[in-house]
Every structure is written in structure tokens, then in C-alpha cells.
Design a protein around this motif. Structure first.
Motif, PDB file in Angstrom:
ATOM      1  N   HIS A  65       0.842  -1.201   0.000  1.00 25.73           N
ATOM      2  CA  HIS A  65       0.000   0.000   0.000  1.00 25.73           C
ATOM      3  C   HIS A  65       0.878   1.254   0.000  1.00 25.73           C
ATOM      4  O   HIS A  65       1.815   1.366   0.782  1.00 25.73           O
ATOM      5  CB  HIS A  65      -0.911   0.014   1.234  1.00 25.73           C
ATOM      6  CG  HIS A  65      -1.922   1.113   1.207  1.00 25.73           C
ATOM      7  ND1 HIS A  65      -1.877   2.196   2.042  1.00 25.73           N
ATOM      8  CD2 HIS A  65      -2.999   1.297   0.410  1.00 25.73           C
ATOM      9  CE1 HIS A  65      -2.892   2.998   1.789  1.00 25.73           C
ATOM     10  NE2 HIS A  65      -3.588   2.474   0.801  1.00 25.73           N
TER      11      HIS A  65
ATOM     12  N   THR B  82      -0.121   0.499  -9.249  1.00 27.81           N
ATOM     13  CA  THR B  82      -0.691   1.447  -8.285  1.00 27.81           C
ATOM     14  C   THR B  82      -2.194   1.574  -8.473  1.00 27.81           C
ATOM     15  O   THR B  82      -2.935   1.737  -7.502  1.00 27.81           O
ATOM     16  CB  THR B  82      -0.019   2.816  -8.414  1.00 27.81           C
ATOM     17  OG1 THR B  82      -0.126   3.288  -9.764  1.00 27.81           O
ATOM     18  CG2 THR B  82       1.452   2.735  -8.043  1.00 27.81           C
TER      19      THR B  82
ATOM     20  N   ILE C 170      -3.841  -1.611  -6.923  1.00 28.74           N
ATOM     21  CA  ILE C 170      -3.792  -1.529  -5.457  1.00 28.74           C
ATOM     22  C   ILE C 170      -4.799  -0.495  -4.948  1.00 28.74           C
ATOM     23  O   ILE C 170      -5.499  -0.722  -3.955  1.00 28.74           O
ATOM     24  CB  ILE C 170      -2.365  -1.193  -4.993  1.00 28.74           C
ATOM     25  CG1 ILE C 170      -1.414  -2.350  -5.309  1.00 28.74           C
ATOM     26  CG2 ILE C 170      -2.341  -0.864  -3.504  1.00 28.74           C
ATOM     27  CD1 ILE C 170      -1.761  -3.654  -4.636  1.00 28.74           C
ATOM     28  N   ARG C 171      -4.863   0.647  -5.623  1.00 31.44           N
ATOM     29  CA  ARG C 171      -5.839   1.667  -5.209  1.00 31.44           C
ATOM     30  C   ARG C 171      -7.264   1.137  -5.329  1.00 31.44           C
ATOM     31  O   ARG C 171      -8.093   1.303  -4.430  1.00 31.44           O
ATOM     32  CB  ARG C 171      -5.677   2.918  -6.074  1.00 31.44           C
ATOM     33  CG  ARG C 171      -6.572   4.095  -5.652  1.00 31.44           C
ATOM     34  CD  ARG C 171      -6.788   5.073  -6.769  1.00 31.44           C
ATOM     35  NE  ARG C 171      -7.424   4.465  -7.930  1.00 31.44           N
ATOM     36  CZ  ARG C 171      -8.721   4.179  -7.981  1.00 31.44           C
ATOM     37  NH1 ARG C 171      -9.503   4.413  -6.945  1.00 31.44           N
ATOM     38  NH2 ARG C 171      -9.233   3.620  -9.058  1.00 31.44           N
TER      39      ARG C 171
ATOM     40  N   PHE D 270      -7.420  -1.866  -2.490  1.00 30.19           N
ATOM     41  CA  PHE D 270      -7.177  -1.504  -1.097  1.00 30.19           C
ATOM     42  C   PHE D 270      -8.010  -0.309  -0.641  1.00 30.19           C
ATOM     43  O   PHE D 270      -8.420  -0.248   0.528  1.00 30.19           O
ATOM     44  CB  PHE D 270      -5.697  -1.180  -0.891  1.00 30.19           C
ATOM     45  CG  PHE D 270      -4.799  -2.395  -0.839  1.00 30.19           C
ATOM     46  CD1 PHE D 270      -5.231  -3.630  -1.299  1.00 30.19           C
ATOM     47  CD2 PHE D 270      -3.515  -2.310  -0.331  1.00 30.19           C
ATOM     48  CE1 PHE D 270      -4.408  -4.736  -1.259  1.00 30.19           C
ATOM     49  CE2 PHE D 270      -2.685  -3.419  -0.280  1.00 30.19           C
ATOM     50  CZ  PHE D 270      -3.134  -4.639  -0.754  1.00 30.19           C
ATOM     51  N   ASP D 271      -8.258   0.640  -1.531  1.00 27.07           N
ATOM     52  CA  ASP D 271      -8.914   1.886  -1.118  1.00 27.07           C
ATOM     53  C   ASP D 271     -10.377   1.977  -1.530  1.00 27.07           C
ATOM     54  O   ASP D 271     -11.155   2.696  -0.884  1.00 27.07           O
ATOM     55  CB  ASP D 271      -8.158   3.092  -1.694  1.00 27.07           C
ATOM     56  CG  ASP D 271      -6.734   3.176  -1.193  1.00 27.07           C
ATOM     57  OD1 ASP D 271      -6.469   2.672  -0.080  1.00 27.07           O
ATOM     58  OD2 ASP D 271      -5.872   3.726  -1.902  1.00 27.07           O
TER      59      ASP D 271
ATOM     60  N   THR E 226       1.428  -1.721   5.242  1.00 26.09           N
ATOM     61  CA  THR E 226       0.412  -2.401   4.421  1.00 26.09           C
ATOM     62  C   THR E 226      -0.480  -3.278   5.297  1.00 26.09           C
ATOM     63  O   THR E 226      -1.720  -3.257   5.169  1.00 26.09           O
ATOM     64  CB  THR E 226       1.101  -3.257   3.343  1.00 26.09           C
ATOM     65  OG1 THR E 226       1.847  -2.405   2.474  1.00 26.09           O
ATOM     66  CG2 THR E 226       0.074  -4.034   2.540  1.00 26.09           C
TER      67      THR E 226
ATOM     68  N   HIS F 224      -2.869  -1.227   7.353  1.00 30.70           N
ATOM     69  CA  HIS F 224      -3.993  -0.731   6.549  1.00 30.70           C
ATOM     70  C   HIS F 224      -5.026  -1.828   6.332  1.00 30.70           C
ATOM     71  O   HIS F 224      -6.239  -1.593   6.470  1.00 30.70           O
ATOM     72  CB  HIS F 224      -3.465  -0.216   5.208  1.00 30.70           C
ATOM     73  CG  HIS F 224      -4.530   0.244   4.270  1.00 30.70           C
ATOM     74  ND1 HIS F 224      -5.132   1.475   4.383  1.00 30.70           N
ATOM     75  CD2 HIS F 224      -5.125  -0.371   3.203  1.00 30.70           C
ATOM     76  CE1 HIS F 224      -6.039   1.617   3.431  1.00 30.70           C
ATOM     77  NE2 HIS F 224      -6.049   0.499   2.704  1.00 30.70           N
TER      78      HIS F 224
END
Length: 628
Positions: free
Chosen positions: A463, A472, A475-476, A479-480, A508, A511
Motif C-alpha cells: 500500500h 498502483t 492496489i488503489r 485496497f482503497d 500495508t 492498513h
């Protein structure tokens, strides 16, 4: 054109770093830039000759190609024949067939396209392809298919715009390479449109040479060029993005030396006998050194000792000297240079046709006359795993694994990969291809668990921080965006971990712990210097288990220990893939049904993934503490 000994010396500065780099001399980490220096030299010399002949009204396309043939084809043909002969003796059938295809590609000067097409994420390592280096010859010959014609047209009808036109084309090629490098590094490296600018820089020097400079200015320019070249050789490494901006340093260095070094102290140094002698044999040295190194590594292991490196360098120099004396030189006699173009072109066509026929025969029949045991052939076949049905079933490329070359333009499909199951616990498997290779094995071994998959080649599940845009963005997205809106029972992190990842692991995990109660980190898998099925097949064929043992990358075990220490300080649980695959220090090589556990340097086969998942089930239950 007038002979310049300093340019022969510059050839030595180009070939020696390439030779040292390929021979494993650690000091020359940027030695690969010697190829770029060759491009600049070639562009300058060839364009100088063409422009002189155009100015004198005696330029002939047929005569131009005749000279190229006499310069390039004889030594290349001998190397292709020798490579095919040695490959027949030391390579396994599928390796031999691949070499046959590369013989065809090199004969037709399209090997850059061939190696670009076979440089996918799951393809074999480049350092096991004995004709890989011919990609640069293909770039040059493709360039010279159109560039002399362009010069002829511009000189005849647009003479006043010739330099500007070439300069614009050089700039466009360079910008294309810079823009395409992040998204398509293999394309940028291997193909002509993003490499033409390097030959074009040399061509510009010939078309519009610098105005007469003072002695001090030329001395300074030559030294600056030498420093730029040395910076590239000793300051760059294979980890740096290339070509792109980093290719400017060797190319500008070579251009400055060509433009300024004549009648300077730098030029005098480059014109000394050792530099000139190596420069004279540089073409043969380039041709012979790489097959020699590849075949030696195939027989004796990937890692070279200093003594082995020195021996390979000496052997390359010897072969190059013999090749220059007995192959190159006879085709440079005045009598041959005066020969009419027609017979030379016809002879070249016949030689190329014969080479293509040889390569096609190798590709079609392989080493069928050699009696390899059926078990050896069966094991070696797994080196082509990405072409087998199990590959797509296991990895789900283009759906839940994005970024593999054949599916690079296909988007991640969250509707197929991230849809929770209300009837079962949901665990997300996230990471790179070393996470993807486990998904199917986990799903089959734990049928009561629903495993989601979010994976992208080369993208570790970390992260924050820098990375390729596709990494990226994934992952965004996961994860987000996805995790805060979804209830999960657990998350499994897996990847081809690197030491540089360790500082980001704790953040990571912190999070992810907000969105799932069970976080599991799987450590790095054992890796090998070479393709595991081929190593295993050679091991079985020769009855020598040490072939595989000696090829194992021991640094991965050290990383496993370091990663376990980092994860121990977090709420996550750690499972060592080395403990799973190498209990008691002895790594499992084949499953019970005789399938190799891994199919390249480290990825698991489907049967290997099932074996790993079954062993994981003995130490871990989803939602429960690790079992000892």
C-alpha cells in the motif's frame, strides 16, 4: 572514407563492456550500453559513405547492399551454423527447436521481432538464448533497408531540408521511446521505431558535422564524451529503465568522441594498438562471445566464478581473432569489392535461404535422431507451461491476472474476480503472479472457502509508494475502493518479494487489518537460475541431482527469514514457502504424479500449487491460529 584509428578504438570501448557484462564481471553493470555505442558508430560511418557517394553522383543501392553483405553475412553465417551444431549436442529437444526458430529469425534479420515476441512474463530467461544478441544486427539491417533510400530521395529533391528532416525523425524516435518505455519496455528495447534515433545521431554527425572547433574545445568535448560513456558503463545497471533517457549518455558520449576526438589526446589514446586491435575484431567478438557464454552456462551452471569469466573472455577473444582472420578478412579483398553486385546479392540470397532451411528443419524435427529418454522429454516439456491448458485454468490471465504480455491490454475484471460469496467465508488473494499461481490450488484444497483474486504481473501487494501505473491503480482499486465497502474474512498477501519491500510491509498490514480479521503473508518461493523443468530434465538425464541444487538461488531463503521477522511484529500470520516446499532443507521437485513443482525460475505448476495448498492446510486453517 578516410580511416580514423580513434573510431576503431571507440569500437573497443563499445565491445569490451558488453563482453565483461555478459561474462558476469560485476564492475560492468552497465556494459550493455556498448550496443548503443555501436549504433552511433554505424550510423556515422555508413551515412558518411553514402553522403560522399551521393555528392559524387555514384551512389548505388545495389552496391550499398553488396558492401553490407560482404561485411555482415559471412561471419554471421558461420556463427549461426556453429550455434546450431553445438545446440544439437548440448540442448534438450524443446530448447533446440527454439534455437532453430532463432536461426531463421537471425538469417532474415528479424530476430529483434522474434525475441520481442518471446519476451513475455512467463517465457524462458534471456540468458539461455544463444542468438539473443542478434537483435541488434536486425535493428541495424532494418534501419539500412530504408535509410539510404530516404537519403537518396532527400538529396535529389529536398537537399536543403535533408538535415532538418533527419533531425525531426531522430527526435520523434527518441520521444516515442521515452513515452513507450514505462508501459512497454520490451517493445521499446527491441523494435526499430524506438531505437532508430541512436543510429540517427551518428547519421546527423555525418550529414551536418560540427563547425571547425579549436583544439581546446575538441579536447574538452572528447573528454566529456569519454566521461559520459564511462558513466553509462559503470553507473547504470540492468535495473535502470532502458533505453529511454538513460540511453542518451552512451549515445551522446559516442557522438562527442566521434565529433571531437580526432587529433586530440583522447583520440591518440583510442588510436593506440591495443584499442585498435580489439576494435578491428569487435564484430566477430560480438558474434561469438554470447553463444559461448550461454552454452558454457548450460553445461556448468549459471553463476560464473572470476576464473570462469576470465576464461570465457579469453576464449571469446581467440574465436574472434580467428573469425576476423579467416572469415571476415577474405571477404574484404579489393577483388571482391570490385565484383559486380548481382552475383554477391544472389549468393547472399542462397546463403540466407540455406540458413532459413536449416533453422526450419531444426524447428520441425528438433534433435529427433538423438534418443532422449521419454521421461526427460516429458519433464522438459513443462518449460512451455504457458502454452498448456493448465496455465489459463490456474492463473486466469486477462481476467484476474493482468499484465501478462498476451493479455496486457485487457482490464482487470472485478465482476469475475472480486464478487463475494454470501454462503462461504471470503478470502482475498492479492499480489503478483506469485499470488496468482496459488489461487486455483487454494480454491481446490479449501472448498469451504471462497477465494477472491486480484493479481497483476510484477505488482507486489504493497500500500502506498511508487510503482508502475497498472500496479498502483490495481492496489488503489482493491485496497482503497473495494475493501472499505466489502466485508472479508481474510486477506492473503503473496508475491515475488524483494528486500526493498520490507519497510512497507508493516504499513500495508496495518492498513489491511482494518478490513479483515485474518491477514496471512506467504513468503518468497524457492527460485532457480534457469528454467526449473530444464534443470530437472538435465538432472534426470545425467543422473546428477546437484544440477538442480547448484542452480538454486540461496538469497531467497535469506529474504524469507528477514520477511518472517518483519511480519512477526504485526497482527498478520506468516507462512514460509521455503518451509512448505523444502521441508528439512530438501526441496520437493516433483509431485506424486511426476509433474515438476515449478515451471520456470519459480512459478508453481497447477499440481505444484495443489501440493503447496495441501501442505499449507496442515499448518493453517482459515480463521484459526497457525498450527505447529
Amino acid at each position: 572514407m578516410r580511416y580514423r584509428s580513434d573510431i576503431d578504438g571507440l569500437r573497443a570501448l563499445a565491445i569490451v563492456p558488453v563482453l565483461a557484462f555478459h561474462a558476469g564481471v560485476d564492475l560492468f553493470q552497465g556494459g550493455f550500453v556498448g550496443v548503443d555505442v555501436f549504433f552511433v558508430i554505424s550510423g556515422y560511418l555508413i551515412t558518411s559513405i553514402v553522403m560522399t557517394e551521393l555528392a559524387e553522383g555514384r551512389f548505388s543501392i545495389a552496391e550499398f547492399y553488396k558492401r553490407r553483405i560482404l561485411r555482415i553475412v559471412p561471419a554471421l553465417t558461420v556463427v549461426l551454423l556453429a550455434t546450431a551444431a553445438v545446440a544439437c549436442i548440448v540442448m534438450l529437444p524443446n530448447e533446440f527447436r527454439e534455437t532453430g526458430r532463432s536461426v531463421v529469425a537471425a538469417s532474415l534479420f528479424v530476430s529483434n521481432v522474434f525475441f520481442w515476441q518471446t519476451s513475455g512474463y512467463f517465457d524462458g530467461p534471456a540468458d539461455q538464448k544463444p542468438l539473443l544478441h542478434t537483435w541488434s544486427l536486425a535493428i541495424e539491417e532494418q534501419f539500412y533497408l530504408f535509410f539510404p533510400i530516404l537519403l537518396l530521395v532527400l538529396h535529389r529533391w529536398l537537399r536543403g531540408h535533408l538535415a532538418v528532416t533527419v533531425a525531426v525523425l531522430v527526435a520523434l524516435s527518441f520521444l516515442l521511446g521515452v513515452l513507450r518505455l514505462p508501459a512497454a519496455p520490451s517493445t521499446t528495447f527491441y523494435l526499430l521505431p524506438t531505437r532508430a534515433w541512436e543510429l540517427g545521431i551518428g547519421a546527423l554527425l555525418a550529414i551536418c558535422p560540427l563547425p571547425r572547433l579549436g583544439q581546446r574545445t575538441r579536447e574538452t568535448g572528447a573528454v566529456l564524451g569519454l566521461l559520459l560513456l564511462l558513466y553509462a558503463v559503470f553507473g547504470l545497471s540492468p535495473a535502470d529503465p532502458f533505453p529511454g533517457w538513460n540511453a542518451l549518455w552512451p549515445c551522446l558520449g559516442a557522438a562527442l568522441i566521434i565529433a571531437c576526438a580526432e587529433a586530440t589526446r583522447t583520440g591518440q589514446l583510442l588510436g593506440t594498438r591495443p584499442f585498435v586491435a580489439i576494435g578491428a575484431i569487435s564484430y566477430s567478438l560480438y558474434l561469438w562471445h554470447w553463444p559461448l557464454i550461454v552454452f558454457y552456462r548450460l553445461l556448468h551452471g549459471q553463476e560464473l566464478t572470476p576464473v570462469e569469466s576470465a576464461g570465457l573472455i579469453a576464449a571469446s577473444l581467440l574465436l574472434a581473432t580467428l573469425s576476423y582472420r579467416f572469415v571476415e578478412t577474405p571477404f574484404r579483398t579489393p577483388a571482391l569489392r570490385r565484383t559486380r553486385s548481382g552475383p554477391v546479392l544472389a549468393s547472399c540470397a542462397a546463403v540466407i535461404a540455406a540458413s532459413v532451411a536449416l533453422g526450419a528443419s531444426v524447428d520441425r524435427f528438433g534433435a529427433s535422431w538423438r534418443q532422449y529418454p521419454a521421461e526427460v522429454v516429458r519433464i522438459a516439456h513443462y518449460a512451455d507451461y504457458h502454452a498448456l491448458p493448465d496455465y489459463r485454468y490456474q492463473f486466469r490471465p486477462g481476467q484476474c491476472l493482468i499484465g501478462a504480455q498476451l493479455d496486457a491490454d485487457l482490464p482487470f475484471r472485478p465482476e469475475q474476480c472480486l464478487e463475494p460469496d454470501p454462503a462461504r467465508p471470503d478470502y482475498l488473494v492479492v499480489g503478483d503472479s506469485h499470488a496468482a499461481h496459488l489461487w486455483r490450488g487454494l480454491s481446490l484444497t479449501f472448498p469451504d472457502i471462497h477465494f477472491l483474486q486480484a493479481t497483476a504481473t510484477g505488482c507486489r501487494p504493497l500500500h502506498g509508494g511508487p510503482g508502475e501505473a497498472r500496479c498502483t491503480e490495481l492496489i488503489r482499486q482493491v485496497f482503497d475502493d473495494f475493501l472499505p465497502k466489502t466485508r472479508l474474512d481474510g486477506i492473503i498477501l503473496a508475491g515475488r518479494w524483494r528486500s526493498a519491500d520490507l519497510p512497507r510491509i508493516e504499513a500495508t498490514i496495518a492498513h489491511l487489518a482494518r478490513f479483515a480479521p485474518d491477514i496471512v503473508v506467504l513468503g518468497p518461493a524457492p527460485e532457480y537460475e534457469g528454467e526449473f523443468p530444464l534443470l530437472l530434465a538435465q538432472s534426470v538425464h545425467h543422473g546428477d541431482p546437484d544440477i538442480v541444487t547448484h542452480a538454486q538461488d540461496t538469497s531467497r531463503r535469506d529474504l524469507d527469514t528477514a520477511l518472517a521477522r518483519v511480519v512477526a511484529a504485526t497482527p498478520a500470520r506468516y507462512i514460509s514457502m521455503h518451509d512448505i516446499l523444502c521441508p528439512g532443507g530438501q526441496c520437493t521437485r516433483m509431485t506424486d504424479d511426476g509433474t515438476p513443482v515449478q515451471f520456470d525460475y519459480g512459478h508453481l505448476t497447477l499440481q505444484g500449487a495443489k501440493l503447496v495448498a495441501q501442505r499449507i492446510s496442515a499448518v493453517w486453517r482459515p480463521g484459526s491460529p497457525l498450527l505447529n
